[in-house]
Design a protein around this motif. Sequence first.
Motif, PDB file in Angstrom:
ATOM      1  N   GLY A   1       0.821  -1.209   0.000  1.00 47.48           N
ATOM      2  CA  GLY A   1       0.000   0.000   0.000  1.00 47.48           C
ATOM      3  C   GLY A   1       0.852   1.255   0.000  1.00 47.48           C
ATOM      4  O   GLY A   1       0.566   2.219  -0.722  1.00 47.48           O
ATOM      5  N   ALA A   2       1.905   1.250   0.818  1.00 47.39           N
ATOM      6  CA  ALA A   2       2.778   2.416   0.884  1.00 47.39           C
ATOM      7  C   ALA A   2       3.472   2.655  -0.450  1.00 47.39           C
ATOM      8  O   ALA A   2       3.691   3.794  -0.865  1.00 47.39           O
ATOM      9  N   VAL A   3       3.806   1.528  -1.146  1.00 44.26           N
ATOM     10  CA  VAL A   3       4.488   1.646  -2.440  1.00 44.26           C
ATOM     11  C   VAL A   3       3.561   2.237  -3.505  1.00 44.26           C
ATOM     12  O   VAL A   3       3.948   3.124  -4.268  1.00 44.26           O
TER      13      VAL A   3
ATOM     14  N   GLY B   1       1.627   6.428  -4.110  1.00 52.34           N
ATOM     15  CA  GLY B   1       1.914   7.542  -5.005  1.00 52.34           C
ATOM     16  C   GLY B   1       1.190   7.432  -6.344  1.00 52.34           C
ATOM     17  O   GLY B   1       1.063   8.401  -7.072  1.00 52.34           O
ATOM     18  N   ILE B   2       0.722   6.221  -6.671  1.00 60.98           N
ATOM     19  CA  ILE B   2       0.121   5.991  -7.987  1.00 60.98           C
ATOM     20  C   ILE B   2      -1.396   6.179  -7.952  1.00 60.98           C
ATOM     21  O   ILE B   2      -1.982   6.790  -8.834  1.00 60.98           O
ATOM     22  N   VAL B   3      -2.014   5.629  -6.908  1.00 59.59           N
ATOM     23  CA  VAL B   3      -3.476   5.632  -6.843  1.00 59.59           C
ATOM     24  C   VAL B   3      -3.967   6.885  -6.117  1.00 59.59           C
ATOM     25  O   VAL B   3      -3.342   7.352  -5.173  1.00 59.59           O
TER      26      VAL B   3
ATOM     27  N   LEU C   1      -2.026   2.633   2.406  1.00 56.63           N
ATOM     28  CA  LEU C   1      -2.459   3.699   1.506  1.00 56.63           C
ATOM     29  C   LEU C   1      -3.015   4.897   2.257  1.00 56.63           C
ATOM     30  O   LEU C   1      -2.706   6.044   1.955  1.00 56.63           O
ATOM     31  N   LEU C   2      -3.864   4.601   3.219  1.00 49.10           N
ATOM     32  CA  LEU C   2      -4.641   5.667   3.846  1.00 49.10           C
ATOM     33  C   LEU C   2      -4.166   6.023   5.235  1.00 49.10           C
ATOM     34  O   LEU C   2      -4.653   6.967   5.840  1.00 49.10           O
TER      35      LEU C   2
ATOM     36  N   GLY D   1       4.211  -0.261  12.730  1.00 54.29           N
ATOM     37  CA  GLY D   1       5.012  -0.353  11.516  1.00 54.29           C
ATOM     38  C   GLY D   1       5.027   0.936  10.711  1.00 54.29           C
ATOM     39  O   GLY D   1       5.980   1.208   9.979  1.00 54.29           O
ATOM     40  N   SER D   2       3.955   1.747  10.831  1.00 54.21           N
ATOM     41  CA  SER D   2       3.898   2.958  10.013  1.00 54.21           C
ATOM     42  C   SER D   2       4.020   4.243  10.833  1.00 54.21           C
ATOM     43  O   SER D   2       4.069   5.332  10.280  1.00 54.21           O
TER      44      SER D   2
END
Lengths: 281, 148
Positions: free
Chosen positions: A91-93, A96-98, A177-178, A215-216
Amino acid sequence: MTLFEYETIIFAGAVLAGIIGALAGLGGGVLIVPILTIGFGVDVRYAIGASIVSVIATSSGAAATYVRDRITNLRIGTFLGLATTVGAMAGAVIAGIVHPAALYVVFGLTLAVSVIPLVVRLGEELPVGVVADRWSKALRLGSSYPDRVLGREVSYEATRVPVGFGLMLLAGVLSGLLGIGSGAFKVLAMDSGMRLPMKVSTTTSNFMIGVTAAGSAGVYFARGDVHPLIAAPVALGVLIGAALGSRLLMRLPNVTLRKVFVPVMLVVAAEMVLRGIGVQV
Amino acid sequence: MSVQPARESAPSDVGSAPAAGPAEPPLARVIALLLVGGVALSAAIVILGMTLLAVTGRTGYHEALEPGLILAREGSIMLPRTVGEVWQGVVALRPFAVIELGVVLLILTPILRVAASIVLFWWEGDRLYAGIATALLALLLISVTLVT
């Protein structure tokens, strides 16, 4: 308002968030973020930083009770933790795309629809007729916990493990992602997916959200989003609330937990959709 | 007259597990104690920081301690952001840094819990799950280093 008054009210809200979070298996960010942004006009970045702290405080504040009372299924939490952690990295990767706005709407609506199976089983105290699948047997996921309300040891099995694992991957992607704990999705994966007893689902989710958030958390910290004046009352309040909530959970029937979880889930869903369409909550 | 077996424990009997279940692993209690200790330590440090803040009336990073700090826009106020900055601030007894130290310790507790579970599984002779927990810890550490 004086600073002392701000701190006191944030603390009180955090106690409440901790209680509900410990019961429902999520991090209390659902409550913390709107209290801070709508209630006080705190910048949303600081509110999200505080929500990450809240997730970890809920998890660790309730953990001692759950570990001691053998209610968290550590094997399930550890095994599924692989899925959420890998998912979070993915998700972190792709973050930037989505575009996150669309995702909020999609996942918010998904969550709202997922309420249906829970409502159908609203009166279900324990799942019946669950047969362990191949994975559950190989990984020894079935276990038992002492249920104080029923006054006996409750044995349970896990089924549809690949479904649960897949949903956890998704929950992890969402977290990455979020930047959310996605506890609601984790409880769903275990309750509706793997058919575990509600208490086992929420307490195992409680364990997992702490791991995911830890982790984040570094990102938020390094960004300077963890504001001491907000994080301190949130951390202390949530720790107390979660400790209370975890003791309360032991005395509540699974049916009551469902009744707590369903409305909380609808609030999460509504918040996600609103955030997606640009309403800042 | 009564043929029903007596219940092992009343529902209010906090802390005693029903005899039907497997014996509680002693390490579970140790882990619970470690968790309580870690959480209590981080909470104590946060409280210490708040006390310093209240007594000195300073954050250690700003001119004045006022409600406006809570309502500040993101990035507009100075905060310690790295472990090194936090530590330097703690040494200088800056209240904000002391609070952040407590928060950092709190953030570490779930990771320590995973590490402790490796020992727990190993102790119980559960090689499979000791391995899975090790993999989880490794993934966590990778993700922590990747994102920071």
